[in-house]
Write a protein that holds these residues in place. Structure first.
Motif, PDB file in Angstrom:
ATOM      1  N   GLU A  60      37.105  54.356  65.703  1.00 53.45           N
ATOM      2  CA  GLU A  60      38.339  55.167  65.943  1.00 53.45           C
ATOM      3  C   GLU A  60      38.507  57.073  65.030  1.00 53.45           C
ATOM      4  O   GLU A  60      38.500  57.692  65.494  1.00 53.45           O
ATOM      5  CB  GLU A  60      38.843  54.598  64.632  1.00 53.45           C
ATOM      6  N   ASP A  64      33.325  50.784  69.631  1.00 54.24           N
ATOM      7  CA  ASP A  64      35.210  50.647  69.214  1.00 54.24           C
ATOM      8  C   ASP A  64      35.769  51.575  68.145  1.00 54.24           C
ATOM      9  O   ASP A  64      36.428  51.879  67.469  1.00 54.24           O
ATOM     10  CB  ASP A  64      35.295  49.764  69.253  1.00 54.24           C
ATOM     11  N   ALA A  97      36.457  51.050  61.003  1.00 54.46           N
ATOM     12  CA  ALA A  97      35.654  51.483  63.069  1.00 54.46           C
ATOM     13  C   ALA A  97      34.837  52.955  62.945  1.00 54.46           C
ATOM     14  O   ALA A  97      35.846  54.064  63.492  1.00 54.46           O
ATOM     15  CB  ALA A  97      36.963  51.541  63.572  1.00 54.46           C
ATOM     16  N   LEU A 117      44.717  59.197  58.444  1.00 50.60           N
ATOM     17  CA  LEU A 117      45.055  57.921  60.327  1.00 50.60           C
ATOM     18  C   LEU A 117      46.181  56.678  60.087  1.00 50.60           C
ATOM     19  O   LEU A 117      47.063  57.029  60.527  1.00 50.60           O
ATOM     20  CB  LEU A 117      43.783  58.034  60.618  1.00 50.60           C
ATOM     21  N   ARG A 118      46.020  56.040  59.214  1.00 50.66           N
ATOM     22  CA  ARG A 118      46.943  55.125  59.301  1.00 50.66           C
ATOM     23  C   ARG A 118      48.818  55.028  58.574  1.00 50.66           C
ATOM     24  O   ARG A 118      49.102  54.013  58.674  1.00 50.66           O
ATOM     25  CB  ARG A 118      46.093  53.839  57.898  1.00 50.66           C
ATOM     26  N   ARG A 126      38.573  58.251  72.772  1.00 50.69           N
ATOM     27  CA  ARG A 126      39.159  57.472  72.440  1.00 50.69           C
ATOM     28  C   ARG A 126      39.435  57.848  70.469  1.00 50.69           C
ATOM     29  O   ARG A 126      40.564  56.638  70.187  1.00 50.69           O
ATOM     30  CB  ARG A 126      38.520  56.091  72.857  1.00 50.69           C
ATOM     31  N   ALA A 127      38.189  58.185  69.967  1.00 55.56           N
ATOM     32  CA  ALA A 127      38.210  58.255  68.579  1.00 55.56           C
ATOM     33  C   ALA A 127      39.714  58.902  68.348  1.00 55.56           C
ATOM     34  O   ALA A 127      40.130  59.640  68.773  1.00 55.56           O
ATOM     35  CB  ALA A 127      37.354  59.323  68.538  1.00 55.56           C
ATOM     36  N   LYS A 128      40.010  58.861  67.316  1.00 56.55           N
ATOM     37  CA  LYS A 128      41.448  58.902  66.918  1.00 56.55           C
ATOM     38  C   LYS A 128      40.694  60.138  66.078  1.00 56.55           C
ATOM     39  O   LYS A 128      41.625  61.264  65.824  1.00 56.55           O
ATOM     40  CB  LYS A 128      42.304  58.308  65.864  1.00 56.55           C
ATOM     41  N   PHE A 130      41.096  57.944  56.597  1.00 53.06           N
ATOM     42  CA  PHE A 130      41.428  57.012  58.054  1.00 53.06           C
ATOM     43  C   PHE A 130      42.914  56.518  56.619  1.00 53.06           C
ATOM     44  O   PHE A 130      43.280  56.178  57.418  1.00 53.06           O
ATOM     45  CB  PHE A 130      40.174  55.718  57.274  1.00 53.06           C
TER      46      PHE A 130
END
Lengths: 360, 360, 360, 360
Positions: C246, C244, C272, C350-351, C295-297, C347
């Motif tokens: 990211e 899962d 994640a 990313l947010r 799937r990874a960001k 992260f």
């Protein structure tokens, strides 16, 4: 043990392995290459190490290292390669380590050719490296002696903690003869002076450096005393029909064999000729020569060199008896016939009492 | 030309450059390092080439190559490095090429130490490499001679197309004295035998290989004839108060200087002592020694070696006169006092007519 | 088999011997020296050969020779020594011979220092020698993998007849952990292509020369096909909590262990994060990366290098996902804390959906 | 200055001497040997030093030494020799010294053959030695550029205190074309960081050792900053008819010339083809590629390698545009005809909008 038909160069290796040799380092060169070839086969079979080094310089230093570890070790080469090992020999002798090296002489100087000669005498017997040291030198004249003197070489190397050279010519190295090999020896444990990679042997210092002149002098004198002892105890020669000889021939290696034939042919013609064949070139059998010099009227040195052994004969005899000299070089081996003609000419001079002998 | 205060090792290089040397290849080693250092400075200034080689083996082969190109070339080292050059010397001599090498001796064998000694005599004078060859050997006893004999070395090298070694000890190499240098020579054009990279010189074959024994023998005999000529024409020695000498001292390099002091001190005590100092070690001044041997009652060789020169003295005298021997080694230089004591003891023996002299 | 507490460098050797390695050639260098030390002990015990070569150039060529004889052979070094072996690697790969080499990386360039780094990635993975070849590269992250991947290395070397490098850093090489070694393998007979010194194997020609361009091209294409096969079949990676993730961290060797701690700490903070640890660096696990890339960001490569692995990650991902980069060099190992801080910062970006990510 | 008809390899040397190069160290190898030959002639004529080293390892270290002395220095080789110099390059880069090396590529791996290839790209551009360093890499496509880029190489080497490689193939090295050489430069005085043998420069420490990780890291970051600056300021490429190009060909060295012919022939057939020829391979002209990538529909890399340059193209384009690849190896040079056929096939695919392009 049954005799085995063996090549001279191979006999060196078989005898070495039987004598406990477990490390061989070298670089092949004609006419010594079969030694490396046989060592590559037999030394590992006996659980030992064979390394074809990058160069003879490398081989000499590997030998130095293996000897320091207390392993019975050897190398072999011919003239050009031996020249490259001179620095190593000086270091090994200076560090008082045993090892055995075979020099299967070829014609020189320089590249020369691969035919037999005896031009390396001085570099081996007089010490081609720097400083005051000697190598002990053994000179086989047969395949049997290639074996026997190799065995002896390992013993002398250990006894004197010094390099020992088996010096012969391409002729002896390449010939095949039946050989009776000695029984295999157990590999001895490393001597107490060796550095074997254990903590216990760490204090053993193997080197040839003595920065303080007094310590260096003491070391050189210690080496010198060792060489004096070898001179007293280890000189060997074969005497052949010398009892009544008026002319004593002197020659080593393949020459020793030719000269035996000369002795026979000369005696068949009524000439009182004998032979002294040095088996050790260093220490030189000077006392035996001098002993023969008491009754002989002349000596004749026959060498495959322009004159190297002859100097040691002259040094031994101190001018008391004339020393004649005959040689062929370049790969040509003096024949019994041409030596006989030379001897007969010298005898003719001896018979003319008014004739002044021209020495040397 | 005005005298310049110069170090022995530097004098070698300055004289070399003045004599037309335009290529130096070597690797530094104490006590010869100043030679490399000075060569790095002066040879390029004169338009020549200096290369600090990777090893002495490399240096010897570069020397071989430069000599083949007809460039006056030199190298220098001390014992361990010289040992590594032995293969090269044999090749250069075999190919009949001129070059000059200085050996500034240190104590050995092996690493030994960096103090002066004379233990390289045999490897240089007897030929430490393989095959029948010689290097001509010059033995300076002063900084002036370091210069003069280097000049001579280049001339002899060209005359005989053979390596010439300037052999001395760390004492002479390190001392400073005023020197008068020779006038600079024009660099000679490459000799006609040289391979200079031109189409015209392509047929010049520089090698030491003669596969056919008869051709090899002819080549070795040609070299031998050359050495015989050098023996006839080039032997040099300094005689010092030998006219009435009963004991003739023999020594070279720094020993020659010490022995002159011994002669003076001995004569002050009423002893008829003289000195023969060999300037050439090969060819050896045997004839001059023999000439002195007609009237002298004894010879005393003093060497910084366990006994190498002494053999050549004995060979020359052929047992006609006793040859005594005194030495110090390891970096210790015999003092005039200890040599004098040795000489006086020998004289005392000479004075006892019933006493048998112990030779050697 | 019971686990043995073993040093990383020692594990390489034990595993090698158990895998049938019977020849080791190398020159010691920190932080790889224990490999040579252990090989000197264990390889001869198993009846094999250990040679401390004169140089890494020599070692590489000895490896070439032993491999040609069909002996399972290995060497090891660190950066500077590995650089000297590049010519040899190219020859061995060109001749299609199996061998195993361990590179225990230290900081560079040049002498650098002996602390761990990962700066040899390009020279090992991209091919530091000439011509179109690859070495297969395995990257252990534990002492157990030092053993297991060495075993695998010998198998891959044989399967692909190509050098295989075990590439890790001084950290892994020097640490001690319990290891379960594989059962000893019988030493296989020499392959049919080997030259073993027998008449039967004489026709086997081992070389890398193809004078004719068309034959050379065919040979290079043959090698290429082999590498394509390895890329399809041999790529290996460890996935850790990537299901899962990211942000997927990428790192090898000691970094893999640090990054696992980062994953745990990040997840403890609700992030994640997962890890892809390449086990093979060549072939590179590009397919696995691309799969995760669906799937990874973002990916974050953490290396002890200024950026070498990161290029392979970027090549694999083809710009589809941003690839961030963090590094420490010079012997400094990124701590979990500083990597975590780096990850948290990424992260945060990313947010912020409106934020443009700056790549590379 | 009038144009001179000059061979590529010779142009390198003439330009080097004119740029102030005064030291050349190398070992000849086909197809780079004329560089050594010309250097042996011209460098000494200019008062400089030419040494044919014992090996490429030696040459690299001599280069290191000369560069440390502030002399403009160069070497040259081809694949196998270049591989042997990798350790040296890492040391020189680590010590931040300028020097220039020409690699005239031949086919590999291993001995390969002497025909042209481009298989050394990775070892030169990615850094075939250890540690985090780069060499700057210039890729001439003509004899004129062999001269011009050699001049530039010396300037960049000084500007970045880093090795600069002139990388081309045997085709360019061996061809003859008219060349206009730059005016001779005055030899600059040694830089202030050099060690010139004077007391004043003794404090200048030239090394690549940083025992303390933090200092090592600072040093590596300093080098990295330097490389980042080079990437910003020094990337060079030739653009040829790229203004409206749908397919951009990419190739260097001899391929650049072939690809220009392909561009012409393709355009004659109505295909919008252009060429980007990297002149610097490191720093790579990534920005120019990306710029072209905004309008081009595909790139096609043509290399004499199984795929090395192509990775840098892909890295630069980050997957935004498909990158096709065509190659010949082993000494075969792709002809304009076969490249054209390849291009036409790709265009056909471009014209089929529903067709999915297979990348890589």
């Amino acid at each position: 043990m049954r005799k085995q038909l063996t090549k001279g160069n191979e006999a060196v290796v078989k005898a070495a392995v039987l004598a406990g040799c477990r490390a061989y380092y070298g670089y092949p060169i004609t006419p010594a290459s079969e030694i490396a070839e046989a060592a590559a086969l037999y030394v590992p079979q006996a659980g030992g190490v064979f390394v074809q080094a990058e160069s003879e310089v490398a081989a000499a230093n590997m030998l130095y290292g293996a000897a320091a570890a207390g392993v019975r070790s050897m190398s072999a080469s011919s003239g050009p390669g031996i020249s490259l090992m001179q620095e190593g020999f000086s270091y090994i002798a200076g560090a008082e380590l045993p090892c055995v090296v075979a020099d299967i002489m070829r014609a020189g100087p320089g590249l020369g050719n691969i035919a037999p000669e005896q031009g390396d005498y001085n570099q081996i017997v007089k010490g081609g490296g720097h400083g005051n040291y000697h190598t002990l030198v053994l000179a086989p004249d047969s395949v049997q002696e290639m074996a026997d003197l190799t065995t002896l070489a390992f013993d002398l190397a250990d006894r004197y903690r010094n390099p020992v050279v088996v010096l012969t010519d391409g002729y002896i190295g390449q010939m095949m003869e039946p050989v009776e090999f000695a029984a295999p020896r157990a590999v001895p444990p490393p001597p107490e002076w060796a550095v074997t990679g254990t903590a216990a042997t760490r204090p053993n210092l193997i080197c040839s450096i003595y920065l303080e002149p007094d310590l260096m002098e003491r070391h050189v004198r210690k080496l010198e005393a060792k060489y004096r002892r070898a001179e007293r105890e280890e000189a060997r020669a074969e005497l052949y029909r010398t009892g009544d000889a008026e002319i004593v021939l002197v020659g080593y290696g393949i020459m020793g064999r030719v000269l035996k034939a000369v002795v026979e042919q000369a005696r068949a013609r009524g000439l009182a000729v004998g032979l002294l064949r040095p088996i050790t070139l260093y220490p030189f059998p000077a006392a035996q020569l001098r002993e023969l010099g008491r009754r002989a009227k002349a000596f004749a040195v026959v060498e495959m060199s322009t004159g190297q052994l002859v100097d040691d004969v002259r040094l031994a005899l101190e001018g008391r008896v004339p020393v004649e000299f005959f040689s062929r070089v370049g790969g040509n081996v003096p024949s019994a016939e041409e030596v006989l003609a030379f001897v007969e000419q010298k005898f003719a001079l001896l018979r003319q009492p008014e004739e002044v002998l021209i020495h040397g």
